[in-house]
Design a protein around this motif. Structure first.
Motif, PDB file in Angstrom:
ATOM      1  N   UNK A  73       0.870  -0.958  -0.041  1.00 54.62           N
ATOM      2  CA  UNK A  73      -0.192   0.226   0.154  1.00 54.62           C
ATOM      3  C   UNK A  73       1.340   0.872  -0.164  1.00 54.62           C
ATOM      4  N   UNK A  74       1.988   1.049   0.833  1.00 54.14           N
ATOM      5  CA  UNK A  74       3.147   2.382   0.674  1.00 54.14           C
ATOM      6  C   UNK A  74       3.675   2.293  -0.917  1.00 54.14           C
ATOM      7  N   UNK A  75       3.685   1.109  -2.041  1.00 53.11           N
ATOM      8  CA  UNK A  75       3.816   2.024  -3.109  1.00 53.11           C
ATOM      9  C   UNK A  75       5.122   0.963  -2.720  1.00 53.11           C
ATOM     10  N   UNK A  76       5.749   0.193  -2.108  1.00 52.69           N
ATOM     11  CA  UNK A  76       7.114  -0.035  -1.887  1.00 52.69           C
ATOM     12  C   UNK A  76       7.412  -1.549  -2.492  1.00 52.69           C
ATOM     13  N   UNK A  77       8.475  -1.399  -2.912  1.00 53.01           N
ATOM     14  CA  UNK A  77       8.098  -3.233  -3.396  1.00 53.01           C
ATOM     15  C   UNK A  77       8.343  -4.057  -2.514  1.00 53.01           C
TER      16      UNK A  77
END
Length: 156
Positions: free
Chosen positions: A41-45
């Protein structure tokens, strides 16, 4: 009864452990890392890796031990198996594993050369030839065509 076939694609986490039973039957133990990469959700892989224990028997065990090493990307298909045991504290534990029917290298980012081997059993060898002997039912070796030079189409 439900079909319990499982297919996994992943990398060997360690070299194949080949052993032989008291009766001389080959058994190989493999650990395959099956990874999934996604964005949270935090746009981290995020890399999510599951480790699957795989057991192979007989000629498959010997062939995979001779062909694959740690890091080899493989495709394996087989039957799901549930292993159960008690740990040192007396707690019941279990995990899912696989008994392999087929194992092969993944050719997505690699090349492999197939070497056919003769089966034991005399006339019942299904026409398989010994290594290096051409077989009419087997396609010509990929080595005969250079990957750098595509074949030229014939004009008619």
């Amino acid at each position: 009864m439900a079909d319990s076939t499982l297919t996994i694609v992943g990398s060997l986490g360690r070299d194949v452990d080949l052993r032989f039973t008291a009766g001389g039957k080959a058994v190989a133990s493999l650990t395959v890392a099956v990874s999934n990469r996604y964005k949270n959700k935090a746009d981290e892989w995020v890399d999510d890796t599951a480790w699957v224990d795989v057991t192979a028997w007989d000629a498959l065990a010997e062939n995979v031990a001779a062909s694959c090493v740690k890091g080899t990307r493989i495709i394996a298909t087989g039957r799901v198996k549930q292993d159960s045991w008690e740990d040192a504290e007396g707690n019941k534990r279990s995990k899912l594993a696989m008994v392999a029917d087929e194992i092969g290298p993944s050719l997505r980012w690699a090349r492999a050369e197939v070497e056919r081997i003769a089966r034991d059993g005399g006339a019942g060898n299904n026409g398989l030839s010994s290594p290096g002997t051409p077989s009419a039912s087997w396609p010509r070796s990929a080595r005969s065509a250079s990957p750098a030079s595509p074949s030229t189409p014939t004009r008619r």
